[in-house]
Enzyme design. Structure first.
Site, PDB file in Angstrom:
ATOM      1  N   GLY A 119       0.776  -1.246   0.000  1.00  0.00           N
ATOM      2  CA  GLY A 119       0.000   0.000   0.000  1.00  0.00           C
ATOM      3  C   GLY A 119       0.800   1.285   0.000  1.00  0.00           C
TER       4      GLY A 119
ATOM      5  CG  ASP B 167      -8.207   0.268  10.019  1.00  0.00           C
ATOM      6  OD1 ASP B 167      -9.032   1.042  10.538  1.00  0.00           O
ATOM      7  OD2 ASP B 167      -8.537  -0.830   9.531  1.00  0.00           O
TER       8      ASP B 167
ATOM      9  CE  LYS C  14     -10.012   3.142   7.101  1.00  0.00           C
ATOM     10  NZ  LYS C  14     -10.635   1.834   6.936  1.00  0.00           N
TER      11      LYS C  14
ATOM     12  CG  PHE D  99     -12.303  -0.380   2.400  1.00  0.00           C
ATOM     13  CD1 PHE D  99     -11.452  -1.015   3.296  1.00  0.00           C
ATOM     14  CD2 PHE D  99     -12.092  -0.568   1.044  1.00  0.00           C
ATOM     15  CE1 PHE D  99     -10.409  -1.821   2.851  1.00  0.00           C
ATOM     16  CE2 PHE D  99     -11.057  -1.370   0.584  1.00  0.00           C
ATOM     17  CZ  PHE D  99     -10.218  -2.002   1.493  1.00  0.00           C
ATOM     18  CB  VAL D 100      -9.927   5.162   1.582  1.00  0.00           C
ATOM     19  CG1 VAL D 100     -10.919   6.088   2.258  1.00  0.00           C
ATOM     20  CG2 VAL D 100      -8.813   4.778   2.551  1.00  0.00           C
TER      21      VAL D 100
ATOM     22  NE  ARG E 282      -1.962  -3.094  -4.457  1.00  0.00           N
ATOM     23  CZ  ARG E 282      -2.141  -3.337  -3.167  1.00  0.00           C
ATOM     24  NH1 ARG E 282      -2.144  -2.340  -2.311  1.00  0.00           N
ATOM     25  NH2 ARG E 282      -2.330  -4.570  -2.734  1.00  0.00           N
TER      26      ARG E 282
END
Ligand code: 5GP
Ligand code: MG
Length: 179
Positions: A41, A100, A128, A149-150, A162
């Site tokens: 990510g 998160d 978040k 949810f991003v 992505r």
């Protein structure tokens, strides 16, 4: 492609990453900085951020995955350190896309200390609200976002999205939760 509602534009992200780069640059003057990026990510963030830090630095990679396939709830954390060489005596900056629950970065901070890092700090693009289970204050944080949810700018849903230059919220109807 299913609809993505834009939360952060390309321009907003670009400006914020530039600012974070300046902060990191001034904090790590004269220090042996190793940026340890958490794949997959943080890949895009890593590429953009390192180009804003005008200091000698090393880049290391490790993979941590807690989301498996078509799900938005976290599973067990799997860490692969094959591409994170020696961090002993180095000032480590752990870089992840999003904070998160905090389990990923919490675990990795311990791991870097175990491996003899001189110091360990954390940087995330996103944090978040109302989700954290592990106490951890990121040293550098791009944006605080609502609990949704991003995807985009490195963040995936089922290995897609992505490559989007912005961060957006995936249309709920496109997301299936498999417990
Ligand atoms: P934590 O261990 O803090 O709960 O989770 C961190 C990891 O979960 C991140 O590195 C990221 O891979 C994943 N994650 C958490 N929230 C989201 C989200 O909203 N979208 C995506 N795509 N991944 C997320
Ligand atoms: Mg991740």
């Amino acid at each position: 492609m299913p609809a993505v509602n834009i939360l952060l534009t390309e321009a907003q992200i670009e400006e914020r990453v530039r600012q974070l780069g300046r902060e990191i640059e001034s904090d790590y003057q004269g220090k042996p900085l190793t940026i340890v990026a958490v794949l997959t990510g943080s890949l895009i963030l890593l590429a953009d951020l390192v180009r804003q830090i005008h200091l000698p630095l090393r880049v290391a990679l490790l993979q941590a995955s807690s989301y498996k396939g078509a799900t938005t709830s976290a599973g067990a954390l799997i860490i692969n350190e094959a591409f994170a060489p020696d961090v002993a005596g180095r000032d480590v900056l752990l870089l992840d896309d999003i904070l998160d629950t905090g389990h990923t970065l919490g675990t990795l901070v311990h791991r870097m200390h175990e491996r003899g890092a001189a110091s360990v700090r954390t940087a995330v693009l996103l944090r978040k609200v109302g989700r954290q289970e592990v106490h951890l204050e990121p040293d550098y944080c791009g944006f605080v976002i609502p609990d949704a949810f991003v995807v985009g700018y490195g963040l995936d849903y089922n290995d897609d999205y992505r490559h989007l230059p912005h961060v957006g919220v995936l249309d709920e109807s496109q997301v299936r939760d498999h417990p």
